[in-house]
Design an enzyme around this catalytic site. Structure first.
Site, mmCIF file in Angstrom:
data_model
loop_
_atom_site.group_PDB
_atom_site.id
_atom_site.type_symbol
_atom_site.label_atom_id
_atom_site.label_comp_id
_atom_site.label_asym_id
_atom_site.label_seq_id
_atom_site.Cartn_x
_atom_site.Cartn_y
_atom_site.Cartn_z
ATOM 1 N N ARG A 200 0.735 -1.382 -0.008
ATOM 2 C CA ARG A 200 0.025 0.091 -0.036
ATOM 3 C C ARG A 200 1.019 1.372 -0.091
ATOM 4 O O ARG A 200 0.521 2.198 0.496
ATOM 5 C CB ARG A 200 -0.935 0.085 1.136
ATOM 6 C CG ARG A 200 -2.045 -1.123 0.977
ATOM 7 C CD ARG A 200 -3.240 -0.787 2.120
ATOM 8 N NE ARG A 200 -4.020 -1.984 1.900
ATOM 9 C CZ ARG A 200 -3.618 -3.164 2.688
ATOM 10 N NH1 ARG A 200 -2.693 -3.238 3.416
ATOM 11 N NH2 ARG A 200 -4.399 -4.122 2.299
ATOM 12 N N LYS A 222 2.131 11.141 -11.665
ATOM 13 C CA LYS A 222 1.389 10.302 -12.405
ATOM 14 C C LYS A 222 2.043 8.961 -12.865
ATOM 15 O O LYS A 222 3.112 9.069 -13.202
ATOM 16 C CB LYS A 222 0.905 10.818 -13.780
ATOM 17 C CG LYS A 222 -0.392 11.764 -13.912
ATOM 18 C CD LYS A 222 -0.794 12.201 -15.210
ATOM 19 C CE LYS A 222 -1.913 12.969 -15.370
ATOM 20 N NZ LYS A 222 -2.487 13.305 -16.517
ATOM 21 N N GLU A 264 7.680 17.494 -25.943
ATOM 22 C CA GLU A 264 6.816 18.000 -24.501
ATOM 23 C C GLU A 264 7.553 19.192 -24.381
ATOM 24 O O GLU A 264 6.868 20.183 -23.689
ATOM 25 C CB GLU A 264 7.248 16.886 -23.506
ATOM 26 C CG GLU A 264 6.599 15.368 -23.565
ATOM 27 C CD GLU A 264 5.157 15.275 -23.601
ATOM 28 O OE1 GLU A 264 4.464 16.189 -23.336
ATOM 29 O OE2 GLU A 264 4.908 14.238 -23.830
ATOM 30 N N LYS A 306 5.983 22.588 -15.268
ATOM 31 C CA LYS A 306 5.379 21.144 -14.693
ATOM 32 C C LYS A 306 5.144 21.530 -13.473
ATOM 33 O O LYS A 306 4.283 21.154 -12.815
ATOM 34 C CB LYS A 306 6.181 19.887 -15.217
ATOM 35 C CG LYS A 306 5.382 18.814 -14.724
ATOM 36 C CD LYS A 306 4.962 17.753 -15.807
ATOM 37 C CE LYS A 306 3.841 16.747 -15.008
ATOM 38 N NZ LYS A 306 4.243 15.347 -15.862
ATOM 39 N N GLU A 316 -5.455 17.024 -11.452
ATOM 40 C CA GLU A 316 -5.979 17.130 -12.695
ATOM 41 C C GLU A 316 -7.447 17.491 -12.627
ATOM 42 O O GLU A 316 -8.417 16.777 -13.203
ATOM 43 C CB GLU A 316 -5.594 15.941 -13.485
ATOM 44 C CG GLU A 316 -5.919 16.351 -15.122
ATOM 45 C CD GLU A 316 -5.158 15.511 -16.072
ATOM 46 O OE1 GLU A 316 -4.093 15.115 -15.705
ATOM 47 O OE2 GLU A 316 -5.757 15.148 -16.947
ATOM 48 N N ARG A 320 -3.950 21.257 -14.910
ATOM 49 C CA ARG A 320 -3.256 20.075 -15.093
ATOM 50 C C ARG A 320 -3.507 19.245 -16.628
ATOM 51 O O ARG A 320 -2.678 18.845 -17.227
ATOM 52 C CB ARG A 320 -3.073 18.937 -14.004
ATOM 53 C CG ARG A 320 -1.907 18.104 -14.445
ATOM 54 C CD ARG A 320 -1.647 17.299 -13.042
ATOM 55 N NE ARG A 320 -0.495 16.324 -13.498
ATOM 56 C CZ ARG A 320 0.267 15.634 -12.616
ATOM 57 N NH1 ARG A 320 0.000 15.634 -11.402
ATOM 58 N NH2 ARG A 320 1.081 14.663 -13.125
ATOM 59 N N ASN A 324 -1.909 18.107 -21.556
ATOM 60 C CA ASN A 324 -2.230 17.145 -22.375
ATOM 61 C C ASN A 324 -2.298 17.707 -23.795
ATOM 62 O O ASN A 324 -3.021 16.863 -24.603
ATOM 63 C CB ASN A 324 -3.318 16.237 -21.826
ATOM 64 C CG ASN A 324 -3.147 15.288 -20.768
ATOM 65 O OD1 ASN A 324 -2.020 14.814 -20.764
ATOM 66 N ND2 ASN A 324 -3.962 15.372 -19.811
ATOM 67 N N HIS A 327 -2.371 15.260 -26.789
ATOM 68 C CA HIS A 327 -2.262 13.872 -26.254
ATOM 69 C C HIS A 327 -3.557 13.017 -26.684
ATOM 70 O O HIS A 327 -3.468 11.806 -26.598
ATOM 71 C CB HIS A 327 -2.011 13.970 -24.783
ATOM 72 C CG HIS A 327 -0.716 14.128 -24.391
ATOM 73 N ND1 HIS A 327 0.042 15.440 -24.782
ATOM 74 C CD2 HIS A 327 0.215 13.443 -23.821
ATOM 75 C CE1 HIS A 327 1.353 15.314 -24.397
ATOM 76 N NE2 HIS A 327 1.483 14.169 -23.584
ATOM 77 N N HIS A 331 -2.768 9.795 -28.382
ATOM 78 C CA HIS A 331 -2.938 8.612 -27.844
ATOM 79 C C HIS A 331 -3.632 7.729 -28.684
ATOM 80 O O HIS A 331 -3.532 6.379 -28.789
ATOM 81 C CB HIS A 331 -3.839 8.665 -26.631
ATOM 82 C CG HIS A 331 -3.052 9.076 -25.131
ATOM 83 N ND1 HIS A 331 -3.551 9.278 -24.111
ATOM 84 C CD2 HIS A 331 -1.826 9.224 -25.291
ATOM 85 C CE1 HIS A 331 -2.395 9.683 -23.234
ATOM 86 N NE2 HIS A 331 -1.525 9.788 -23.923
ATOM 87 N N HIS A 344 6.168 8.075 -28.024
ATOM 88 C CA HIS A 344 5.099 9.021 -27.358
ATOM 89 C C HIS A 344 5.242 10.314 -27.806
ATOM 90 O O HIS A 344 4.106 11.145 -28.385
ATOM 91 C CB HIS A 344 5.301 8.913 -26.100
ATOM 92 C CG HIS A 344 4.550 9.752 -24.955
ATOM 93 N ND1 HIS A 344 3.095 9.415 -25.112
ATOM 94 C CD2 HIS A 344 4.672 10.886 -24.351
ATOM 95 C CE1 HIS A 344 2.466 10.532 -24.445
ATOM 96 N NE2 HIS A 344 3.445 11.153 -23.968
#
Ligand SMILES: NC(=O)c1ccc[n+]([C@@H]2O[C@H](COP(=O)([O-])OP(=O)(O)OC[C@H]3O[C@@H](n4cnc5c(N)ncnc54)[C@H](O)[C@@H]3O)[C@@H](O)[C@H]2O)c1
Ligand SMILES: [Zn+2]
Length: 443
Positions: A200, A222, A264, A306, A316, A320, A324, A327, A331, A344
């Protein structure tokens, strides 16, 4: 404490034998904190006296600027430190050349006596020994295990993640261990997710070794893995103890990977930092030529952007999401091609061109900005259109499971207004999206 224009000297008194004292680990932080207030500061000296007036100089730091730009010098250089401000989960990003040769930077963030380094078959032969040395030099109580995963986005899945847990359990690691991610974004995302879920949650350090990971994925917490139906659909927000960016690791990075990371960097300029974008336009050739000072500045400024966004909106809820840009389209390209065909950053570059095209069709930006985006991406040798074989239907089906769909409405990051401004919105004319998809797909 005494100070002159460029020197601060700290004198401390102790009843202990000063020779038994070691250099304070936070000296670089101390130096940088003072330097923020006094840009001329070039020297910090610490000396300790005991009652017999025996003096021992513990440490002197000298630097003409606290910048990684001088990092190419042979002297041990100070890292630039960018702080991610998240209350009691705040952490530093250390940026500089030769940082893996400064064990104290890493060791001060290791909790417990057991460390698991997670890396892959490409990065391990290059940097694993160096990292193990940095973790253990002068620190014999720490023992390090490592797990070497297969290399590639296509292995960013549950099966590979299990190998990390297998190793951790076989090695009988307990809650007080630290996981260290050594590699690019794939390793960072997977190791972070493993750290978030093993027992955990255990401590976690990022040592990113690609431009992509140094300017983006290692910062902000993330973590996660892919599902066959979509990228990064399974994961957690989980912040590291620190991010250590040794810019020397980029020396072994292939050109294509370097360019992918620059996508990026360009993104930050477009969404929120016009001055940075203008700097990139002037320095793109230097970045492509791996000029160390240009690269160090691009990494620092990207991390600052960032860190600021993440500090304001860690989970987010709005801001935030603007990170993207490109993206959602990107994606679709990555998923449509089975992970691994396009890098990517390459997919993001084509995706940014599509988002910019759509913004222009909506009348939100002028054509000069469209041209500037094309220009800089071309100079970075990044794609400015998706692959020929992708169809409108492929885009639509992948976009339907995008994480930014809320109540059936696909929200997108689009540019609006002058350079450096964007919106995250579902409030746009659907026709513009259809037109953009048709303009970029043959069928
Ligand atoms: N968590 C986030 O916020 C975030 C943000 C952006 C991207 N990502 C994720 O990051 C991943 C992409 O990251 P990436 O571009 O770093 O890819 P990657 O991790 O696959 O690394 C690219 C390639 O470079 C190799 N490599 C790494 N460091 C090297 C070095 N110093 N020298 C030589 N080779 C080296 C790797 O083994 C790999 O083959 C994607 O999975 C993406 O989803 C996550
Ligand atoms: Zn990205």
């Amino acid at each position: 404490m005494t100070s002159t224009a460029n020197t601060i000297s700290l004198s401390l008194s102790t009843t202990h034998n000063p020779s038994s004292l070691s250099k304070p680990k936070s000296l670089p932080d101390f130096y940088l904190r003072f330097r923020n207030q006094n840009p001329k500061l070039t020297r910090v000296g610490i000396s300790v006296t005991n009652p017999n007036n025996r003096i021992r100089t513990l440490s002197t730091i000298r630097a003409s600027t606290a910048s990684v730009m001088e990092a190419s010098s042979k002297e041990k250089s100070l890292p630039t430190i960018v702080e991610v401000d998240l209350g009691n989960r705040s952490y530093p990003i250390y940026i500089g050349s030769g940082l893996l040769d400064q064990p104290e930077l890493l060791q001060r963030h290791v909790h417990g006596k057991r460390v698991l380094v997670v890396t892959n078959s490409t990065v391990a032969p290059l940097y694993l020994d160096k990292v193990v040395d940095a973790l253990t030099r002068g620190n014999p109580n720490v023992s390090v295990d490592s797990v070497i995963l297969p290399d590639g986005e296509k292995y960013k899945n549950m099966e590979t993640l299990m190998k990390v847990f297998d190793k951790a359990i076989e090695s009988r690691l307990d809650r007080r261990c630290t996981f260290v991610a050594l590699g690019g974004g794939v390793i960072g995302d997977m190791c972070g997710f493993a750290a978030a879920s093993f027992l955990r949650g255990v401590n976690f350090i990022q040592i990113p070794t690609t431009v992509m990971a140094q300017v983006d994925s290692s910062v902000g917490g993330k973590t996660g893995i892919n599902h066959p139906l979509g990228k990064n659909l399974i994961g957690a927000f989980y912040q590291p103890q620190c991010v250590l960016i040794d810019t020397d690791t980029l020396n072994t990075l292939p050109d294509r990977e370097l360019a992918s990371g620059l996508a990026e960097v360009i993104k930050y300029g477009l969404i929120r930092d016009a001055v940075f974008f203008e700097w990139q336009e002037k320095n793109i050739a230097a970045l492509m030529a791996r000029d160390p000072s240009a690269m160090a500045y691009a990494i620092k400024r990207s991390c600052e952007n960032k860190a600021e966004v993440v500090s304001l909106d860690e989970k987010e809820s709005g801001l935030r999401a603007t990170l993207n840009l490109g993206h959602t389209f990107g994606h679709a390209i990555e998923t449509g091609f089975g992970y691994g065909g396009w890098l990517h950053g390459e997919a993001v570059a084509a995706g940014m061109v599509m988002a910019v095209d759509m913004s222009y069709r909506l009348g939100w930006i002028d054509d000069l900005l469209v041209k500037r985006v094309h220009n800089i991406l071309q100079q970075a040798k990044l794609p400015t259109a998706p692959p020929d074989t992708i169809t409108v239907e492929m885009f639509k089906s992948v976009m339907a499971v995008d994480k930014k769909v809320a109540d059936g409405l696909l929200r997108l990051i689009l540019l609006k207004g002058s350079l450096g401004n964007c919106v995250f919105t579902g409030d746009y004319d659907r026709k513009a999206l259809d037109e953009t998809l048709r303009a970029f797909c043959k069928s």
